[in-house]
Design an enzyme around this catalytic site. Structure first.
Site, short mmCIF file in Angstrom:
data_model
loop_
_atom_site.label_atom_id
_atom_site.label_comp_id
_atom_site.label_asym_id
_atom_site.label_seq_id
_atom_site.Cartn_x
_atom_site.Cartn_y
_atom_site.Cartn_z
N ASP A 203 -23.95 65.77 62.36
CA ASP A 203 -25.35 65.75 62.82
C ASP A 203 -26.23 66.22 61.67
O ASP A 203 -25.80 66.18 60.52
CB ASP A 203 -25.53 66.60 64.09
CG ASP A 203 -26.63 66.06 64.99
OD1 ASP A 203 -27.79 66.01 64.52
OD2 ASP A 203 -26.36 65.69 66.14
N HIS A 225 -26.30 63.49 59.69
CA HIS A 225 -27.50 62.71 59.94
C HIS A 225 -28.60 62.97 58.92
O HIS A 225 -29.72 62.50 59.09
CB HIS A 225 -28.03 62.99 61.35
CG HIS A 225 -27.12 62.51 62.43
ND1 HIS A 225 -27.39 62.71 63.77
CD2 HIS A 225 -25.93 61.85 62.39
CE1 HIS A 225 -26.41 62.19 64.51
NE2 HIS A 225 -25.51 61.68 63.68
#
Length: 364
Positions: A203, A225
């Site tokens: 993430d 991410h």
């Protein structure tokens, strides 16, 4: 006469013992070693140096180091582990003023997140504990920790004047089933510096939801991410101001650099600089600004309730995968303005066909 002498000697010895007792007590409190979470919880606040030696934290319990003595040093020694239970955590919680947190040579904090990983992260499946609550850890430093396999989010930061340096968060074992393993989530904080972080996760490497005077530099982010502002909006604090993210590498990640704001929400993102960011192996977007975020997903329709103003993108370079998009800017009407755009050179992939309301000077 002998009786008087003996009495005087006894009195003197007694006085010496009384005087020594507080000193001994202070010595005991100046440096403390704990081998259990319960002992640390009850005793750490009295100590100037807190050594946590190979603590096995019981399932469903927090290694609670809140309310530390001002100026204390906390040292992780050996391997810190955690029992398994489905719960929200955190696994570690720490607060205090002028605290230094570090580790002894060879130490590690092993969360063994694989026991919780089920591809769903915090969106369902098993209830997973967050890792580290750094709330009201003010005027403090966290240095050189090595952390492995957090179940979900890593550091939750709500503090003022906190510096985190040379920390490694290695969730590389979670590539297939780990999810929502953000490394650093920052909210309602001021003067936060993260320097030299090495992150392997699934993430955001950093996500700044609110706060001012925040710096992330010399970072290495892999598998996640990317470097994110937001999502901004929909919280009690929706202001991000004076942020610099610089001199960092983002590799094998969904996004490179990102600003995301919530659909129909209000707030502001101002005075933000992304500079000297090197990208490689990006699978979705090299650079993305999206003002259409709702319930964790884009709507495709941007709104202008969150200002994205005085933004600098400088020397954002590198490549994205062939299926990825180099740059995507999806702004609400009039909400993105006063941008500085220079040296943005992202290769590979494709040009976006979805850009809207691109501010003057930027290129999509």
């Amino acid at each position: 006469m002998h009786f008087l002498q003996n009495s005087l000697i006894a009195a003197a010895m007694g006085a010496a013992l009384v005087a020594a007792a507080p000193a001994a007590d202070l010595d005991a409190r100046s440096s403390c070693t704990f081998t259990s979470a319960s002992a640390a919880k009850s005793g750490a606040s009295k100590c100037s140096t807190v050594t946590l030696k190979s603590i096995q934290v019981p399932a469903g319990e927090t290694l609670d180091l809140t309310g530390l003595k001002s100026g204390a040093t906390v040292i992780f020694e050996g391997e810190t582990t955690f029992g398994y239970k489905e719960w929200k955590g955190p696994l570690i919680s720490m607060s205090g003023d002028k605290i230094t947190v570090k580790q002894a040579s060879g130490a590690k904090i092993n969360c063994d997140g694989a026991r919780w990983w089920d591809t769903k992260g915090s969106n369902g499946g098993k209830t997973k504990p967050k890792f580290f609550s750094a709330h009201k850890l003010n005027n403090s430093k966290i240095q050189g920790l090595k952390i492995y396999n957090t179940p979900v989010q890593g550091f939750s930061i709500q503090s003022d004047h906190l510096t985190i340096s040379d920390v490694t968060i290695d969730n590389s074992a979670g590539t297939s089933k780990g999810h929502n393993t953000d490394a650093f989530d920052i909210g309602s904080s001021t003067y936060i510096t993260i320097d030299g972080a090495t992150v392997y996760n699934q993430d955001d490497c950093i996500a700044i939801n609110s706060g001012e005077h925040i710096t992330f530099t010399n970072g290495y982010c892999s598998g996640g991410h990317g470097l994110s502002i937001g999502s901004v909006g929909g919280r009690s604090d929706n202001t991000v101001k004076s942020v610099t993210i610089s001199n960092s590498k983002v590799v094998d990640s969904q996004n490179g650099v990102r600003i995301k704001t919530v659909y129909k929400a209000t707030g502001s993102v101002t005075d933000v600089t992304f500079q000297d960011i090197e990208l490689s192996g990006i699978t979705k977007y090299g650079l993305i600004v999206e003002q259409d975020y709702e319930n964790g997903s884009p709507t495709g329709t941007p709104t202008n309730g969150v200002e994205v103003e005085d933004i600098t993108f400088k020397k954002i370079t590198g490549s994205v995968d062939s299926s990825a998009t180099r740059v995507n800017i999806l702004c609400g009407s009039g909400s993105c303005k006063d941008w500085t755009w220079s040296g943005v050179d992202i290769t590979g992939g494709k040009k976006s066909s979805k850009c809207k309301n691109v501010p003057s000077g930027a290129s999509c």
